[in-house]
Write a protein that holds these residues in place. Sequence first.
Motif, PDB file in Angstrom:
ATOM      1  N   PHE A   1       0.830  -1.204   0.000  1.00  0.00           N
ATOM      2  CA  PHE A   1       0.000   0.000   0.000  1.00  0.00           C
ATOM      3  C   PHE A   1       0.869   1.262   0.000  1.00  0.00           C
ATOM      4  CE2 PHE A   1      -2.617  -3.302   1.961  1.00  0.00           C
ATOM      5  CZ  PHE A   1      -3.694  -3.275   1.096  1.00  0.00           C
ATOM      6  N   TYR A   2       1.986   1.212   0.723  1.00  0.00           N
ATOM      7  CA  TYR A   2       2.890   2.352   0.739  1.00  0.00           C
ATOM      8  C   TYR A   2       3.540   2.565  -0.629  1.00  0.00           C
ATOM      9  CZ  TYR A   2       2.366   2.413   5.783  1.00  0.00           C
ATOM     10  OH  TYR A   2       1.851   2.484   7.036  1.00  0.00           O
ATOM     11  N   LYS A   3       3.880   1.466  -1.307  1.00  0.00           N
ATOM     12  CA  LYS A   3       4.466   1.578  -2.650  1.00  0.00           C
ATOM     13  C   LYS A   3       3.467   2.200  -3.622  1.00  0.00           C
ATOM     14  CE  LYS A   3       7.546  -2.372  -2.141  1.00  0.00           C
ATOM     15  NZ  LYS A   3       7.767  -3.772  -2.511  1.00  0.00           N
ATOM     16  N   THR A   4       2.221   1.749  -3.569  1.00  0.00           N
ATOM     17  CA  THR A   4       1.193   2.302  -4.450  1.00  0.00           C
ATOM     18  C   THR A   4       0.955   3.772  -4.139  1.00  0.00           C
ATOM     19  OG1 THR A   4       0.141   0.134  -4.602  1.00  0.00           O
ATOM     20  CG2 THR A   4      -1.192   2.025  -5.225  1.00  0.00           C
ATOM     21  N   ALA A   5       0.916   4.119  -2.872  1.00  0.00           N
ATOM     22  CA  ALA A   5       0.717   5.523  -2.489  1.00  0.00           C
ATOM     23  C   ALA A   5       1.868   6.385  -2.994  1.00  0.00           C
ATOM     24  CB  ALA A   5       0.587   5.645  -0.975  1.00  0.00           C
ATOM     25  N   ARG A   6       3.079   5.877  -2.920  1.00  0.00           N
ATOM     26  CA  ARG A   6       4.241   6.618  -3.422  1.00  0.00           C
ATOM     27  C   ARG A   6       4.114   6.875  -4.918  1.00  0.00           C
ATOM     28  NH1 ARG A   6       8.809   4.693  -5.747  1.00  0.00           N
ATOM     29  NH2 ARG A   6      10.534   6.146  -5.832  1.00  0.00           N
ATOM     30  N   HIS A   7       3.743   5.838  -5.679  1.00  0.00           N
ATOM     31  CA  HIS A   7       3.562   6.007  -7.127  1.00  0.00           C
ATOM     32  C   HIS A   7       2.469   7.038  -7.415  1.00  0.00           C
ATOM     33  CE1 HIS A   7       6.299   2.984  -8.592  1.00  0.00           C
ATOM     34  NE2 HIS A   7       5.767   2.067  -7.804  1.00  0.00           N
ATOM     35  N   ASN A   8       1.387   6.978  -6.662  1.00  0.00           N
ATOM     36  CA  ASN A   8       0.283   7.919  -6.879  1.00  0.00           C
ATOM     37  C   ASN A   8       0.684   9.348  -6.543  1.00  0.00           C
ATOM     38  OD1 ASN A   8      -1.379   5.876  -7.756  1.00  0.00           O
ATOM     39  ND2 ASN A   8      -2.439   5.643  -5.803  1.00  0.00           N
ATOM     40  N   ILE A   9       1.445   9.539  -5.480  1.00  0.00           N
ATOM     41  CA  ILE A   9       1.888  10.886  -5.108  1.00  0.00           C
ATOM     42  C   ILE A   9       2.824  11.442  -6.170  1.00  0.00           C
ATOM     43  CG2 ILE A   9       3.309  12.172  -3.458  1.00  0.00           C
ATOM     44  CD1 ILE A   9       2.042  10.380  -1.267  1.00  0.00           C
TER      45      ILE A   9
ATOM     46  N   GLN B   1      -1.718  11.961  -8.388  1.00  0.00           N
ATOM     47  CA  GLN B   1      -3.088  11.458  -8.288  1.00  0.00           C
ATOM     48  C   GLN B   1      -3.201  10.591  -7.048  1.00  0.00           C
ATOM     49  OE1 GLN B   1      -3.808   9.325 -11.874  1.00  0.00           O
ATOM     50  NE2 GLN B   1      -3.870  11.146 -13.127  1.00  0.00           N
ATOM     51  N   LEU B   2      -4.152  10.925  -6.213  1.00  0.00           N
ATOM     52  CA  LEU B   2      -4.355  10.140  -5.012  1.00  0.00           C
ATOM     53  C   LEU B   2      -5.584   9.282  -5.166  1.00  0.00           C
ATOM     54  CD1 LEU B   2      -3.536  12.785  -2.282  1.00  0.00           C
ATOM     55  CD2 LEU B   2      -2.074  11.005  -3.202  1.00  0.00           C
ATOM     56  N   GLY B   3      -5.492   8.078  -4.692  1.00  0.00           N
ATOM     57  CA  GLY B   3      -6.616   7.146  -4.766  1.00  0.00           C
ATOM     58  C   GLY B   3      -6.727   6.380  -3.468  1.00  0.00           C
ATOM     59  N   MET B   4      -7.626   5.424  -3.435  1.00  0.00           N
ATOM     60  CA  MET B   4      -7.835   4.657  -2.227  1.00  0.00           C
ATOM     61  C   MET B   4      -7.198   3.286  -2.308  1.00  0.00           C
ATOM     62  SD  MET B   4     -11.584   5.802  -0.992  1.00  0.00           S
ATOM     63  CE  MET B   4     -11.398   4.793   0.432  1.00  0.00           C
ATOM     64  N   ASP B   5      -6.326   3.072  -3.261  1.00  0.00           N
ATOM     65  CA  ASP B   5      -5.655   1.783  -3.367  1.00  0.00           C
ATOM     66  C   ASP B   5      -4.251   1.943  -2.868  1.00  0.00           C
ATOM     67  OD1 ASP B   5      -4.963   3.405  -5.483  1.00  0.00           O
ATOM     68  OD2 ASP B   5      -4.879   1.810  -6.933  1.00  0.00           O
TER      69      ASP B   5
END
Length: 156
Positions: free
Chosen positions: A140-148, A152-156
Amino acid sequence: STSTSTSTSTTTTTTTTTVDDLTDAITAVGYEVQQVLSDNTNTSTTKDGSDASSPAVSAAAKMEQLQQSQDKNVLNRKRAFFHSLIGTVPISILTMILPHIALFHSWLTTTVTPHTIIRRESIFLAVLGTMVQFYSGASFYKTARHNIIAGQLGMD
């Protein structure tokens, strides 16, 4: 009486979006793209230039590859859950059972050094809780980093 007529002409331009354009856009956002071809593929080529209609990259093979990838993701999520469970059980025991046993209660509530308020129990809970949080939540932290990074922020 005079009548005036005006005509407007509209010009429409059509832009073609290729699969490579979509793949690049999705990759830029931080997601991985897996190409799956349908059985009615004629003579298209894949991104690496190989013939997509060849038996080596048939639709069935691509579907099998996609299924294996999904199975791997599910297995990784199950492992993360069980590791978090293994870390959570000692936390539960430290907070709910051991404080009610006199010998453990006095040992757990003893401060680390004489002039601090940090107890042994607090250190154990901090270490175990940190391991559970960051190991189990790594994906989840890796996905959040990619989104930031992509803005684009999402809930995944």
